[in-house]
Design an enzyme around this catalytic site. Structure first.
Site, PDB file in Angstrom:
ATOM      1  N   LYS A  88       8.407 103.495  52.458  1.00 50.83           N
ATOM      2  CA  LYS A  88       8.931 102.451  53.346  1.00 50.83           C
ATOM      3  C   LYS A  88       9.730 103.010  54.528  1.00 50.83           C
ATOM      4  O   LYS A  88       9.708 102.433  55.609  1.00 50.83           O
ATOM      5  CB  LYS A  88       9.778 101.454  52.544  1.00 50.83           C
ATOM      6  CG  LYS A  88       8.929 100.622  51.580  1.00 50.83           C
ATOM      7  CD  LYS A  88       9.765  99.586  50.858  1.00 50.83           C
ATOM      8  CE  LYS A  88       8.915  98.856  49.823  1.00 50.83           C
ATOM      9  NZ  LYS A  88       9.669  97.792  49.128  1.00 50.83           N
TER      10      LYS A  88
ATOM     11  N   ASP B 266      10.979  92.179  52.564  1.00 50.30           N
ATOM     12  CA  ASP B 266      11.536  92.224  51.201  1.00 50.30           C
ATOM     13  C   ASP B 266      12.755  91.308  51.050  1.00 50.30           C
ATOM     14  O   ASP B 266      12.885  90.579  50.068  1.00 50.30           O
ATOM     15  CB  ASP B 266      11.960  93.652  50.833  1.00 50.30           C
ATOM     16  CG  ASP B 266      10.771  94.520  50.457  1.00 50.30           C
ATOM     17  OD1 ASP B 266       9.756  93.973  49.979  1.00 50.30           O
ATOM     18  OD2 ASP B 266      10.863  95.747  50.632  1.00 50.30           O
TER      19      ASP B 266
END
Ligand code: ATR
Length: 271
Positions: free
Chosen positions: A65, A101
């Site tokens: 990420k 997220d």
């Protein structure tokens, strides 16, 4: 057929292809969404190859990420706050990054689990990438108190300082959690995923909070069982996974899939 993928290592276990296949069926969209394994030293090549080879967008999972964020030529404010991206899209020839997220966690908490973030007293455990990704959206919900507790207290303090502009964050070591009734205790450590037990002091459980593990399935069970044994409600992070996927879909395609039936399908054994 519009092509998307989730890129990670490992990736075989990923539920994202199943989630996006349900979204496609629900909305009647012709979409192919696959799982791509990137070698640990070749994330950028795999992501670029996919996007420049006609892929419309990619989700990115562990451990890439931060690399995904660094690869992009443009990024959203929430990706910059997190310093990490789980979403990539190619727009006008450049790679754009976002981070869905935190929005996924907040949607699961507020829509699926009935949590009111405004005025809530929140204990966020962990100060790594997962915690960093959700702090700004949690603070945007205007909790009364947000305490970040971490084994390494210095990392918790760094995180609190980094997000000071978003709201007040207190930081402490795991064994120095303040005497406080918490409404919500979030496990954002990698303990569950790594098969380790996260041991929290009793002070965490006094308010019979909702205990939320950002991991899902079998990995989350020990933490959730420990929480339930102390009178807490408990949820794993499957809803967060589905909600971040829906947010990604919306960003790519402009329509928001309904998440309830997908979550019910996965909880019913489709996982
Ligand atoms: P991630 O991207 O999953 O957040 P990370 O950035 O490596 O992974 O961060 C892992 C986090 O989980 C850290 O906050 C780590 O605590 P330390 O900073 O003290 O190492 C926390 N963590 C991992 N295993 C843990 C355990 N068994 N008990 C408590 N905290 C744990």
């Amino acid at each position: 057929m519009d092509r998307y993928a989730v890129i990670g290592n490992p990736i075989a276990h990923s539920l994202s292809p199943r989630i996006h296949a349900r979204f496609a069926a629900q909305l009647g969209d012709a979409v192919e969404y696959s799982a791509l394994l990137a070698p640990l030293d070749a994330f950028a090549a795999v992501a670029r190859g996919f996007l420049e080879g006609g892929g419309r967008g990619a989700n990115v999972t562990l451990p890439f990420k931060v690399e995904a964020f660094e690869l992009a030529q443009a990024s959203s404010e929430r990706a910059r706050a997190a310093g990490a991206a789980n979403f990539l899209a190619l727009r006008d020839g450049r790679i754009e990054a976002d981070n869905t997220d935190g929005a996924g966690l907040v949607a699961d908490l507020t829509r699926n689990l009935g949590v009111e973030l405004g005025g809530a007293r929140i204990l966020l455990v962990g100060a790594g990438g997962a915690a960093r990704g959700v702090l700004a959206p949690l603070l945007a919900g205007r909790p009364a108190r947000l305490v970040v507790a971490n084994r390494d207290a210095a990392k918790a303090r760094e995180l609190a300082a980094r997000f000071a502009a978003h709201g007040r964050v207190e930081a402490c070591a795991l064994d120095a959690i303040p005497e406080q009734v918490f409404d919500l205790v979030i496990n954002a450590t990698s303990a569950s995923t790594n098969g380790q037990e996260l041991l929290l002091p009793e002070v965490a459980w006094g308010g019979a909070p909702l205990a939320y593990d950002m991991a899902y399935g079998a990995a989350a069970r020990p933490f959730l069982a420990a929480a339930r044994s102390r009178g807490a409600r408990a949820s794993d992070g499957l809803g967060m996974l589905v909600e971040q996927a829906a947010e990604s879909w919306f960003l790519w395609r402009g329509r928001r899939p309904a998440t309830g039936e997908v979550l019910a399908f996965l909880r019913g054994g489709g996982a």
